[in-house]
Design an enzyme around this catalytic site. Structure first.
Site, mmCIF file in Angstrom:
data_model
loop_
_atom_site.group_PDB
_atom_site.id
_atom_site.type_symbol
_atom_site.label_atom_id
_atom_site.label_comp_id
_atom_site.label_asym_id
_atom_site.label_seq_id
_atom_site.Cartn_x
_atom_site.Cartn_y
_atom_site.Cartn_z
ATOM 1 N N GLU A 1 42.307 47.329 55.345
ATOM 2 C CA GLU A 1 43.004 48.391 56.061
ATOM 3 C C GLU A 1 42.050 49.576 56.239
ATOM 4 O O GLU A 1 41.524 50.099 55.266
ATOM 5 C CB GLU A 1 44.235 48.836 55.280
ATOM 6 C CG GLU A 1 45.003 49.903 56.026
ATOM 7 C CD GLU A 1 46.277 50.315 55.308
ATOM 8 O OE1 GLU A 1 46.201 50.670 54.126
ATOM 9 O OE2 GLU A 1 47.345 50.287 55.949
ATOM 10 N N LYS B 1 57.116 64.857 45.979
ATOM 11 C CA LYS B 1 55.714 65.264 45.953
ATOM 12 C C LYS B 1 55.034 64.863 47.263
ATOM 13 O O LYS B 1 54.762 63.693 47.506
ATOM 14 C CB LYS B 1 54.932 64.636 44.790
ATOM 15 C CG LYS B 1 53.597 65.363 44.638
ATOM 16 C CD LYS B 1 52.485 64.542 44.023
ATOM 17 C CE LYS B 1 51.649 63.751 44.983
ATOM 18 N NZ LYS B 1 50.793 64.501 45.918
ATOM 19 N N GLU C 1 56.355 51.280 49.690
ATOM 20 C CA GLU C 1 56.003 51.039 51.095
ATOM 21 C C GLU C 1 54.498 51.212 51.183
ATOM 22 O O GLU C 1 53.998 52.333 51.106
ATOM 23 C CB GLU C 1 56.700 52.063 52.001
ATOM 24 C CG GLU C 1 58.201 51.951 52.031
ATOM 25 C CD GLU C 1 58.682 50.763 52.847
ATOM 26 O OE1 GLU C 1 57.879 50.176 53.606
ATOM 27 O OE2 GLU C 1 59.867 50.424 52.719
ATOM 28 N N CYS D 1 50.479 52.796 58.867
ATOM 29 C CA CYS D 1 50.495 51.646 57.967
ATOM 30 C C CYS D 1 50.732 50.346 58.717
ATOM 31 O O CYS D 1 50.255 49.299 58.302
ATOM 32 C CB CYS D 1 51.562 51.840 56.909
ATOM 33 S SG CYS D 1 53.142 52.296 57.608
#
Ligand code: NAP
Ligand code: MG
Length: 496
Positions: free
Chosen positions: A398, A188, A263, A297
């Protein structure tokens, strides 16, 4: 037939129409579609099926049948799996230019970055093609009257859920090792960037991958991702994305004790010591936070600078940010593209606008693209902030955008403590000419990846993954294979 809308750039004619289930290109059961945009212009470029639970169930059934019915996995020789993966790699290389263009139109990144991504996708399939024939077991010594065979077997049907910042690369990072081990897959892609995942399915089909082995469902997280978490026919979920969704996946999968690889995000420290090779450190640290629009990331978003070189580094960061040229990723002179969506732009701008009142000093913001053509694009200019400590939100959370925060330090102990002062632990960069200092610091930073005198390289042959709340499990290199393998002991009594 393609997914492209009328008037869309010609290359989008290469994106198949429909999603890929059991070797067929199909619409959603209810016929619904959703739009995907070019983030540089905000224009609709394609329509893809909006998969819901019923569609996902079909894809999972196809993957289950391909696995259990022997169309892949242990019924297909490792050599044959390797041959198909090699062919996929060749086809990615043959179609490099069109895949680069499609990726840019879908997610916005500049040409150099997109070329790097697609080249790495080709290599990823080649690299794991090599591994397919080298996954071996073991024969531990258990005595003379028995033989104990430890064998590795594919985990089964894998649900692979990926984000939008490196759409085809993140997909390949999971699909290639999964196929090499003999797993079957439902992929997906992120709702913002479904196009190159569809191209990957077309490439797999052309390479001779049997029907049902790689299925792609396009749709929204809750509608097209969530059903895989609870479907008993899915053995494993591998997810790359945000910490919030990662936690939800871990929790949901616990009910069936599904195997999970996560992750997740990061707030990675980038430490510049007083004896660092300064020009390299400045260029590398700027690339580490501004590269790929900061939608990375492992971005080195917390830049710790030793007092003795602080002013020079801050000045250098401003100069680097000032030299960045925003525009369409398709333009050779662009060095920073738009963010992926209006939502992501608004999220990042809320951090930027709120930072001064939150205790950060706004040092610099770069220029927005000039042309009217981009007036509706999702651009955010790169910015540099000074922060006294971790109290401003931009120094802790973040952001996933081109926002650098610079912090001053004096002592090694102090910077190690600050570097580790985060719930994340994905990556870190260390800049110094002192080898002892570099390695000692690298050992003390709680992160899965540490760069010394560099920032961001992620060679497919090595390792990727996070400590602490940056993830569970490892990807890349031989380590990724473990995520798609079960290990079994077969004990043979030789004594009678
Ligand atoms: P996200 O919202 O977590 O989405 C990631 C993927 O999960 C998308 O495909 C999303 O679908 C899907 N999803 C959302 N809710 C779901 C649910 N309830 N069940 C199943 N699937 C669901 O993350 P994002 O905002 O797209 O991506 C940015 C994040 O990814 C950042 O936090 C970044 O740090 C992380 N990231 C990590 C790495 C790494 O290697 N560690 C690499 C890249 C990105 P929709 O698209 O429909 O929402
Ligand atoms: Mg898009």
């Amino acid at each position: 037939m393609s997914s492209a809308v009328e008037g869309a750039p010609a290359v989008l004619a290469r994106v198949p129409s429909g999603m890929h289930i059991n070797g067929e290109w199909v619409a959603a059961l209810d016929g619904e579609e959703f739009e995907t945009l070019d983030p540089a212009t905000g224009r609709v470029i394609a329509r893809v099926p909006r998969a819901r639970a019923g569609d996902v169930a079909r894809a999972v059934a196809a993957a289950r049948e391909a696995f259990d019915g022997g169309r892949w996995g242990e019924s297909v020789s490792a050599r044959d799996r390797a041959r198909i993966l090699h062919r996929m790699s060749d086809l990615v290389r043959e179609r490099r230019d069109e895949l680069v263009e499609i990726e840019i139109l879908d997610c916005g990144k500049p040409l150099a970055d997109a070329r790097g991504d697609i080249d790495e996708v080709a290599f990823m399939f080649e690299y794991y093609a090599g591994w397919a024939t080298k996954i071996a077991g073991d024969i531990p010594p258990v005595g003379t009257d028995a033989l104990s065979l430890v064998v590795r077997e594919p985990v089964g049907v894998c649900g692979l859920i990926v984000p939008w910042n490196y759409p085809m690369l993140m997909a390949a990072q999971k699909v290639a090792p999964a196929l090499a081990t003999g797993c079957t897959v439902v992929l997906k892609p992120a709702e913002q960037t479904p196009l190159t995942a569809l191209c990957m399915a077309a490439i797999a089909e052309e390479a001779g991958l049997p029907a049902g082995v790689l299925n792609v469902v396009t749709g929204f997280g809750v509608e097209a991702g969530e059903p895989m978490l609870t479907d008993e026919r899915v053995d494993k979920i591998s997810f790359t994305g945000s910490l919030a969704v990662g936690r939800h996946i871990q929790r949901t999968c616990a009910d069936q004790l599904k195997r999970v690889t996560l992750e997740l995000g990061g707030k990675s420290p980038n430490i510049i010591f007083g004896d660092a090779p300064l020009d390299d450190a400045i260029v590398g640290s700027a690339a580490g936070i501004f590269g790929n629009q900061g939608e990375v990331c492992s971005a080195g978003s917390r830049i710790f600078v030793h007092s003795s070189v602080y002013d020079r580094v801050l000045e250098g960061m401003v100069a680097e940010a000032g030299a960045i040229r925003l525009g369409s990723g398709l333009d050779e002179s662009t060095t920073m593209g738009p963010l992926v969506s209006a939502r992501q732009r608004d999220r990042v701008m809320a951090y930027v606008d709120g930072a001064p009142a939150d205790g950060a000093r706004h040092v610099f913001s770069g220029a927005m693209p000039e042309s009217d053509e981009f007036a509706d694009g999702f651009f955010v200019a790169p910015s540099v902030f000074e922060v006294p400590d971790h109290s401003p939100a931009i120094a802790r959370e973040e952001i996933f955008g081109p926002v650098a925060t610079v912090l001053r330090f004096d002592e090694v102990e102090e910077v190690v403590r600050l570097a580790n002062q985060t719930e994340y632990g994905l990556a870190a960069a260390i800049w110094t000419r002192d080898i002892n200092l570099a390695l000692n610091t690298a050992r003390r930073v709680r992160a899965g990846v540490v760069w010394i005198n560099d920032s961001q390289p992620a060679p497919s042959e090595s390792l990727w993954g996070g400590y602490k709340q940056s993830g569970v499990g490892r990807e890349l290199g031989p380590y990724a294979l473990d995520a798609y393998l079960e290990t079994k002991q077969i004990y043979v009594n030789l004594g009678g």
